[in-house]
Motif scaffolding. Structure first.
Motif, PDB file in Angstrom:
ATOM      1  N   GLN A  63     -15.568  11.333   0.545  1.00 39.10           N
ATOM      2  CA  GLN A  63     -14.905  12.129   1.567  1.00 39.10           C
ATOM      3  C   GLN A  63     -14.845  11.426   2.926  1.00 39.10           C
ATOM      4  O   GLN A  63     -14.574  12.055   3.940  1.00 39.10           O
ATOM      5  N   ILE A  64     -15.119  10.142   2.927  1.00 37.41           N
ATOM      6  CA  ILE A  64     -15.002   9.349   4.156  1.00 37.41           C
ATOM      7  C   ILE A  64     -13.917   8.290   3.982  1.00 37.41           C
ATOM      8  O   ILE A  64     -12.951   8.239   4.739  1.00 37.41           O
ATOM      9  N   PHE A  65     -14.076   7.466   2.966  1.00 32.89           N
ATOM     10  CA  PHE A  65     -13.127   6.386   2.725  1.00 32.89           C
ATOM     11  C   PHE A  65     -12.121   6.822   1.660  1.00 32.89           C
ATOM     12  O   PHE A  65     -12.508   7.298   0.596  1.00 32.89           O
ATOM     13  N   PRO A  66     -10.829   6.653   1.922  1.00 37.73           N
ATOM     14  CA  PRO A  66      -9.822   7.047   0.936  1.00 37.73           C
ATOM     15  C   PRO A  66      -9.875   6.171  -0.318  1.00 37.73           C
ATOM     16  O   PRO A  66     -10.450   5.087  -0.312  1.00 37.73           O
ATOM     17  N   ARG A  67      -9.284   6.634  -1.355  1.00 36.69           N
ATOM     18  CA  ARG A  67      -9.341   5.974  -2.654  1.00 36.69           C
ATOM     19  C   ARG A  67      -8.477   4.705  -2.671  1.00 36.69           C
ATOM     20  O   ARG A  67      -7.413   4.632  -2.073  1.00 36.69           O
ATOM     21  N   PHE A 106     -14.281  -9.106   0.557  1.00 36.62           N
ATOM     22  CA  PHE A 106     -13.036  -9.855   0.752  1.00 36.62           C
ATOM     23  C   PHE A 106     -12.779 -10.135   2.232  1.00 36.62           C
ATOM     24  O   PHE A 106     -12.290 -11.199   2.585  1.00 36.62           O
ATOM     25  N   ALA A 107     -13.070  -9.175   3.076  1.00 33.57           N
ATOM     26  CA  ALA A 107     -12.760  -9.290   4.504  1.00 33.57           C
ATOM     27  C   ALA A 107     -13.794 -10.148   5.221  1.00 33.57           C
ATOM     28  O   ALA A 107     -14.983 -10.123   4.893  1.00 33.57           O
ATOM     29  N   SER A 108     -13.314 -10.901   6.194  1.00 33.20           N
ATOM     30  CA  SER A 108     -14.203 -11.645   7.079  1.00 33.20           C
ATOM     31  C   SER A 108     -14.495 -10.782   8.300  1.00 33.20           C
ATOM     32  O   SER A 108     -13.588 -10.233   8.919  1.00 33.20           O
ATOM     33  N   PHE A 109     -15.767 -10.661   8.657  1.00 32.86           N
ATOM     34  CA  PHE A 109     -16.152  -9.790   9.771  1.00 32.86           C
ATOM     35  C   PHE A 109     -16.309 -10.559  11.083  1.00 32.86           C
ATOM     36  O   PHE A 109     -16.535  -9.955  12.135  1.00 32.86           O
ATOM     37  N   ASP A 110     -16.188 -11.872  11.042  1.00 33.03           N
ATOM     38  CA  ASP A 110     -16.487 -12.682  12.230  1.00 33.03           C
ATOM     39  C   ASP A 110     -15.252 -13.124  12.997  1.00 33.03           C
ATOM     40  O   ASP A 110     -15.356 -13.517  14.150  1.00 33.03           O
ATOM     41  N   HIS A 111     -14.081 -13.096  12.409  1.00 32.97           N
ATOM     42  CA  HIS A 111     -12.878 -13.594  13.089  1.00 32.97           C
ATOM     43  C   HIS A 111     -11.739 -12.595  12.951  1.00 32.97           C
ATOM     44  O   HIS A 111     -10.619 -12.959  12.565  1.00 32.97           O
ATOM     45  N   LEU A 112     -12.011 -11.359  13.282  1.00 23.23           N
ATOM     46  CA  LEU A 112     -11.000 -10.320  13.180  1.00 23.23           C
ATOM     47  C   LEU A 112     -10.045 -10.388  14.359  1.00 23.23           C
ATOM     48  O   LEU A 112     -10.474 -10.491  15.514  1.00 23.23           O
ATOM     49  N   ARG A 113      -8.751 -10.308  14.103  1.00 26.01           N
ATOM     50  CA  ARG A 113      -7.747 -10.289  15.155  1.00 26.01           C
ATOM     51  C   ARG A 113      -6.945  -8.997  15.119  1.00 26.01           C
ATOM     52  O   ARG A 113      -6.830  -8.296  16.100  1.00 26.01           O
ATOM     53  N   GLU A 114      -6.349  -8.708  13.968  1.00 29.33           N
ATOM     54  CA  GLU A 114      -5.624  -7.451  13.771  1.00 29.33           C
ATOM     55  C   GLU A 114      -6.239  -6.696  12.600  1.00 29.33           C
ATOM     56  O   GLU A 114      -6.627  -7.312  11.597  1.00 29.33           O
ATOM     57  N   VAL A 115      -6.328  -5.399  12.730  1.00 29.29           N
ATOM     58  CA  VAL A 115      -6.851  -4.546  11.666  1.00 29.29           C
ATOM     59  C   VAL A 115      -5.931  -3.336  11.509  1.00 29.29           C
ATOM     60  O   VAL A 115      -5.012  -3.129  12.309  1.00 29.29           O
ATOM     61  N   PHE A 116      -6.200  -2.520  10.486  1.00 30.63           N
ATOM     62  CA  PHE A 116      -5.406  -1.331  10.218  1.00 30.63           C
ATOM     63  C   PHE A 116      -6.318  -0.110  10.144  1.00 30.63           C
ATOM     64  O   PHE A 116      -7.360  -0.155   9.485  1.00 30.63           O
ATOM     65  N   VAL A 117      -5.916   0.926  10.830  1.00 31.90           N
ATOM     66  CA  VAL A 117      -6.588   2.210  10.699  1.00 31.90           C
ATOM     67  C   VAL A 117      -5.844   2.989   9.616  1.00 31.90           C
ATOM     68  O   VAL A 117      -4.633   3.187   9.703  1.00 31.90           O
ATOM     69  N   VAL A 118      -6.598   3.409   8.591  1.00 39.23           N
ATOM     70  CA  VAL A 118      -5.992   4.082   7.453  1.00 39.23           C
ATOM     71  C   VAL A 118      -6.009   5.584   7.719  1.00 39.23           C
ATOM     72  O   VAL A 118      -7.078   6.185   7.885  1.00 39.23           O
ATOM     73  N   ILE A 119      -4.834   6.180   7.765  1.00 46.30           N
ATOM     74  CA  ILE A 119      -4.710   7.620   8.025  1.00 46.30           C
ATOM     75  C   ILE A 119      -4.149   8.289   6.772  1.00 46.30           C
ATOM     76  O   ILE A 119      -3.039   7.988   6.329  1.00 46.30           O
ATOM     77  N   VAL A 120      -4.942   9.157   6.167  1.00 47.87           N
ATOM     78  CA  VAL A 120      -4.501   9.910   4.994  1.00 47.87           C
ATOM     79  C   VAL A 120      -3.927  11.231   5.481  1.00 47.87           C
ATOM     80  O   VAL A 120      -4.236  11.698   6.596  1.00 47.87           O
ATOM     81  N   GLN A 146       0.814  -1.206   0.000  1.00 48.60           N
ATOM     82  CA  GLN A 146       0.000   0.000   0.000  1.00 48.60           C
ATOM     83  C   GLN A 146       0.852   1.263   0.000  1.00 48.60           C
ATOM     84  O   GLN A 146       0.487   2.265  -0.605  1.00 48.60           O
ATOM     85  N   LYS A 147       2.006   1.223   0.679  1.00 51.90           N
ATOM     86  CA  LYS A 147       2.879   2.396   0.677  1.00 51.90           C
ATOM     87  C   LYS A 147       3.348   2.728  -0.738  1.00 51.90           C
ATOM     88  O   LYS A 147       3.560   3.890  -1.077  1.00 51.90           O
ATOM     89  N   GLN A 148       3.521   1.688  -1.554  1.00 57.73           N
ATOM     90  CA  GLN A 148       3.951   1.919  -2.919  1.00 57.73           C
ATOM     91  C   GLN A 148       2.818   2.471  -3.776  1.00 57.73           C
ATOM     92  O   GLN A 148       3.067   3.148  -4.768  1.00 57.73           O
ATOM     93  N   ALA A 149       1.570   2.190  -3.405  1.00 53.89           N
ATOM     94  CA  ALA A 149       0.428   2.610  -4.227  1.00 53.89           C
ATOM     95  C   ALA A 149      -0.163   3.932  -3.771  1.00 53.89           C
ATOM     96  O   ALA A 149      -0.604   4.736  -4.590  1.00 53.89           O
ATOM     97  N   ASN A 150      -0.203   4.188  -2.476  1.00 54.86           N
ATOM     98  CA  ASN A 150      -0.857   5.385  -1.965  1.00 54.86           C
ATOM     99  C   ASN A 150      -0.028   6.009  -0.853  1.00 54.86           C
ATOM    100  O   ASN A 150       0.753   5.334  -0.193  1.00 54.86           O
ATOM    101  N   ASN A 151      -0.263   7.270  -0.645  1.00 52.98           N
ATOM    102  CA  ASN A 151       0.450   7.990   0.415  1.00 52.98           C
ATOM    103  C   ASN A 151      -0.364   7.929   1.707  1.00 52.98           C
ATOM    104  O   ASN A 151      -0.764   8.936   2.264  1.00 52.98           O
ATOM    105  N   TYR A 152      -0.601   6.716   2.201  1.00 52.32           N
ATOM    106  CA  TYR A 152      -1.384   6.511   3.408  1.00 52.32           C
ATOM    107  C   TYR A 152      -0.479   5.989   4.517  1.00 52.32           C
ATOM    108  O   TYR A 152       0.545   5.369   4.271  1.00 52.32           O
ATOM    109  N   THR A 153      -0.920   6.220   5.746  1.00 46.35           N
ATOM    110  CA  THR A 153      -0.266   5.641   6.914  1.00 46.35           C
ATOM    111  C   THR A 153      -1.198   4.610   7.526  1.00 46.35           C
ATOM    112  O   THR A 153      -2.398   4.861   7.677  1.00 46.35           O
TER     113      THR A 153
END
Length: 286
Positions: A238-242, A268-282, A112-119
């Protein structure tokens, strides 16, 4: 008196002679014992046998008790060792699984770092709402970590939801399957198709709980969207980044009296067995 004294002396001499004779018979190498030796040997052996057997039983009893105690201690140590081994094995398996997830996550963030300027801030899911209709989870990142409401949250597979409530060290995340939940002030997602960003557009604003699929609406009849296309966020809401992947189109059909089309999207994501997730900061949100 003289005669009596001579008799005693005579008896003493005879006894001494008998004793010397007996010693002469018993000394030296002989294959057979004399009858006095046999008598004394048998008598002593029989007497020893009376005491030896009970003493042997008692000694054997205490020896068995000692062995039983040793076996008990060894079994106790063995059980503790097996318990520790099982615990260590379980922990090792858990660490291996966590290591694999984190390695996948690292690969994801590098791509993702190579594709977008997100943290991307990795977070652990610490709680799941017990209310099946609430569709929220809690993560261990908050205001102190730079997290704000409406930030997108995703897993390695794809978009998971968005932050709806933030405290100092924790945040509540609304999952995509609660996108039409008015109680949580849900937000529709402006989406497009990967590699067809200028040819396709739609809105995801509902989730079919029976089919466990997302519903994409407001698709132009002439839109280039096809079954098998990968749906991504367009960044226009204006909520979810591109560019965040959401799911794959599995069907498309006319809707709203033929004015527009609808598509069913398999997330694609499974909502029932989440362990680690990522907060996308633009940049504009950080």
């Amino acid at each position: 008196m003289k005669l009596l004294g001579n008799k005693r002396l005579l008896i003493l001499m005879l006894g001494l002679i008998f004793f010397i004779a007996l010693m002469g018979l018993t000394l030296g190498k002989r294959e057979r014992m004399s009858w006095p030796e046999k008598f004394i040997t048998d008598t002593v052996s029989w007497t020893q046998g009376l005491f030896y057997k009970p003493a042997g039983y008692i000694a054997g009893f205490f020896e068995d008790m000692k062995q039983m105690r040793t076996i008990f201690i060894e079994n106790k140590v063995l059980k503790q060792t097996l318990t520790k081994y099982a615990r260590d094995t379980t922990r090792l398996n858990d660490l291996e699984q966590q290591n694999k997830r984190l390695q996948d996550a690292l690969g994801f963030t590098e791509r993702q770092k190579q594709a977008n300027n997100y943290t991307f801030r990795i977070a652990e899911v610490v709680a799941i709402s017990p209310d099946s209709l609430n569709n929220t989870v809690r993560i261990n990142l908050g205001e102190q970590d730079g997290v704000k409401p409406n930030m997108a949250v995703m897993s390695v597979e794809g978009l998971v939801g968005r932050v709806v409530q933030v405290s100092s060290f924790y945040s509540n995340v609304q999952l995509l399957k609660g996108i039409d939940d008015t109680a949580n002030d849900s937000k529709a997602i402006a989406v497009t198709v990967k590699n067809k960003e200028n040819e396709s557009f739609g809105i995801i604003e509902s989730y079919d709980r029976d089919k466990q699929k997302l519903i994409m609406t407001k698709i132009d009849p002439n839109d280039k969207l096809e079954v098998g296309d990968v749906v991504i966020t367009s960044g226009l809401g204006q909520i979810f980044p591109r560019g965040i992947e959401i799911g794959k189109v599995i069907s498309r059909e006319p809707g709203n009296f033929g004015i527009s089309h609808e598509a069913v999207v398999q997330p694609f994501a499974s909502f029932d067995h989440l362990r680690e997730v990522f907060v996308v900061i633009v940049p504009e949100q950080g």
